[in-house]
Design a protein around this motif. Sequence first.
Motif, mmCIF file in Angstrom:
data_model
loop_
_atom_site.group_PDB
_atom_site.id
_atom_site.type_symbol
_atom_site.label_atom_id
_atom_site.label_comp_id
_atom_site.label_asym_id
_atom_site.label_seq_id
_atom_site.Cartn_x
_atom_site.Cartn_y
_atom_site.Cartn_z
ATOM 1 N N SER A 1 39.047 7.156 55.379
ATOM 2 C CA SER A 1 40.145 7.493 54.468
ATOM 3 C C SER A 1 39.660 8.320 53.282
ATOM 4 O O SER A 1 40.368 9.201 52.801
ATOM 5 C CB SER A 1 40.848 6.224 53.965
ATOM 6 O OG SER A 1 41.588 5.639 55.018
ATOM 7 N N THR A 2 38.435 8.047 52.832
ATOM 8 C CA THR A 2 37.870 8.850 51.735
ATOM 9 C C THR A 2 37.736 10.301 52.173
ATOM 10 O O THR A 2 38.060 11.225 51.414
ATOM 11 C CB THR A 2 36.496 8.293 51.305
ATOM 12 O OG1 THR A 2 36.648 6.912 50.987
ATOM 13 C CG2 THR A 2 35.958 9.026 50.096
ATOM 14 N N LEU A 3 37.282 10.524 53.403
ATOM 15 C CA LEU A 3 37.180 11.885 53.933
ATOM 16 C C LEU A 3 38.553 12.540 53.993
ATOM 17 O O LEU A 3 38.732 13.665 53.513
ATOM 18 C CB LEU A 3 36.536 11.865 55.324
ATOM 19 C CG LEU A 3 36.550 13.197 56.090
ATOM 20 C CD1 LEU A 3 35.894 14.316 55.302
ATOM 21 C CD2 LEU A 3 35.887 13.036 57.453
ATOM 22 N N LEU A 4 39.522 11.833 54.543
ATOM 23 C CA LEU A 4 40.865 12.402 54.688
ATOM 24 C C LEU A 4 41.452 12.756 53.315
ATOM 25 O O LEU A 4 41.994 13.844 53.117
ATOM 26 C CB LEU A 4 41.790 11.426 55.411
ATOM 27 C CG LEU A 4 43.129 12.036 55.818
ATOM 28 C CD1 LEU A 4 42.986 12.774 57.147
ATOM 29 C CD2 LEU A 4 44.217 10.983 55.938
ATOM 30 N N ARG A 5 41.306 11.846 52.361
ATOM 31 C CA ARG A 5 41.883 12.056 51.028
ATOM 32 C C ARG A 5 41.118 13.125 50.247
ATOM 33 O O ARG A 5 41.653 13.692 49.302
ATOM 34 C CB ARG A 5 41.922 10.738 50.258
ATOM 35 C CG ARG A 5 42.908 9.735 50.857
ATOM 36 C CD ARG A 5 42.703 8.335 50.302
ATOM 37 N NE ARG A 5 42.983 8.288 48.885
ATOM 38 C CZ ARG A 5 44.194 8.099 48.364
ATOM 39 N NH1 ARG A 5 45.238 7.948 49.148
ATOM 40 N NH2 ARG A 5 44.366 8.068 47.060
ATOM 41 N N SER A 6 39.872 13.386 50.652
ATOM 42 C CA SER A 6 39.115 14.469 50.014
ATOM 43 C C SER A 6 39.615 15.839 50.469
ATOM 44 O O SER A 6 39.441 16.831 49.753
ATOM 45 C CB SER A 6 37.622 14.342 50.350
ATOM 46 O OG SER A 6 37.091 13.154 49.823
ATOM 47 N N LEU A 7 40.210 15.897 51.659
ATOM 48 C CA LEU A 7 40.631 17.197 52.207
ATOM 49 C C LEU A 7 41.680 17.879 51.334
ATOM 50 O O LEU A 7 41.774 19.100 51.314
ATOM 51 C CB LEU A 7 41.161 17.035 53.640
ATOM 52 C CG LEU A 7 40.143 16.580 54.691
ATOM 53 C CD1 LEU A 7 40.787 16.470 56.054
ATOM 54 C CD2 LEU A 7 38.930 17.503 54.736
ATOM 55 N N ASN A 8 42.491 17.080 50.607
ATOM 56 C CA ASN A 8 43.437 17.696 49.670
ATOM 57 C C ASN A 8 43.156 17.275 48.229
ATOM 58 O O ASN A 8 44.018 17.351 47.354
ATOM 59 C CB ASN A 8 44.888 17.386 50.063
ATOM 60 C CG ASN A 8 45.206 15.918 49.997
ATOM 61 O OD1 ASN A 8 44.360 15.111 49.638
ATOM 62 N ND2 ASN A 8 46.431 15.549 50.340
ATOM 63 N N LEU A 9 41.910 16.820 48.006
ATOM 64 C CA LEU A 9 41.403 16.465 46.666
ATOM 65 C C LEU A 9 42.150 15.311 46.007
ATOM 66 O O LEU A 9 42.174 15.208 44.788
ATOM 67 C CB LEU A 9 41.383 17.687 45.735
ATOM 68 C CG LEU A 9 40.550 18.895 46.180
ATOM 69 C CD1 LEU A 9 40.365 19.861 45.015
ATOM 70 C CD2 LEU A 9 39.187 18.508 46.735
#
Length: 249
Positions: free
Chosen positions: A50-58
């Motif tokens: 989830s951290t990776l996914l949420r990093s994709l749109n900052l």
Amino acid sequence: MKEDTNNIIEVRGLKKHYLKGKIKALDGIDIDIERGKVTVIIGPSGSGKSTLLRSLNLLELPTDGIIEFNGVDINGKKVDINRHRQKMGMVFQHFNLFPNMTILKNMTIAPMKLKKVSKAQAEEQAMGLLKRVGLADRANDYPSQLSGGQKQRIAIVRALCMEPDVMLFDEPTSALDPEMVGEVLQVMKDLAETGMSMVVVTHEMGFAREVANKVVFMDEGVIVEEGTPEEIFNNPQSDRLKDFLAKVL
């Protein structure tokens, strides 16, 4: 990274550290998200999915690394992230609908405010999408009148109202009762068939196996293995992936 690539998102050296580097939620992630394909991210709880996914749109601000979206490093300085976020639809575990607005208002507010679409045009588009997920008759209801599965279907088509280039799903079925999971996954399958670029963090291995073009297995903040569903599920290479699959399949 070339602009003529078929990748809609390219991530290089992505890190997210907490407590001055003591906790490494992401520790050097390189990943390509192909345009028009479904990338599914699996792994144990706390692996950084989830951290990776949420990093994709900052939504999570990375400690380090490059995130190129449509050829622009959105983690760079002087980037209008809100403009890029408009092209990234996001669906969360919890539906994040406005409880004081009807379903139709929930769906039309962003296109009208952010894209300056007329009310008539926004409503026409919203009704078309509601029809697609079998909920046109609920347009004037409020979120509290809907089941969890219905709310999540609304959350998906609400994101589609902004006509995004990519859809990000953060465990979209994990907060649902088991009998409602299927109706949400079906909407996601239908969306995949239209050629939407999708990144999905999920525990639903059947969905990963059936719908993904690429499956990425994460553990302890790194990508351990990635490949086609066939490669990941039928021929895992690492002991860590074999161990994980033995527990979840």
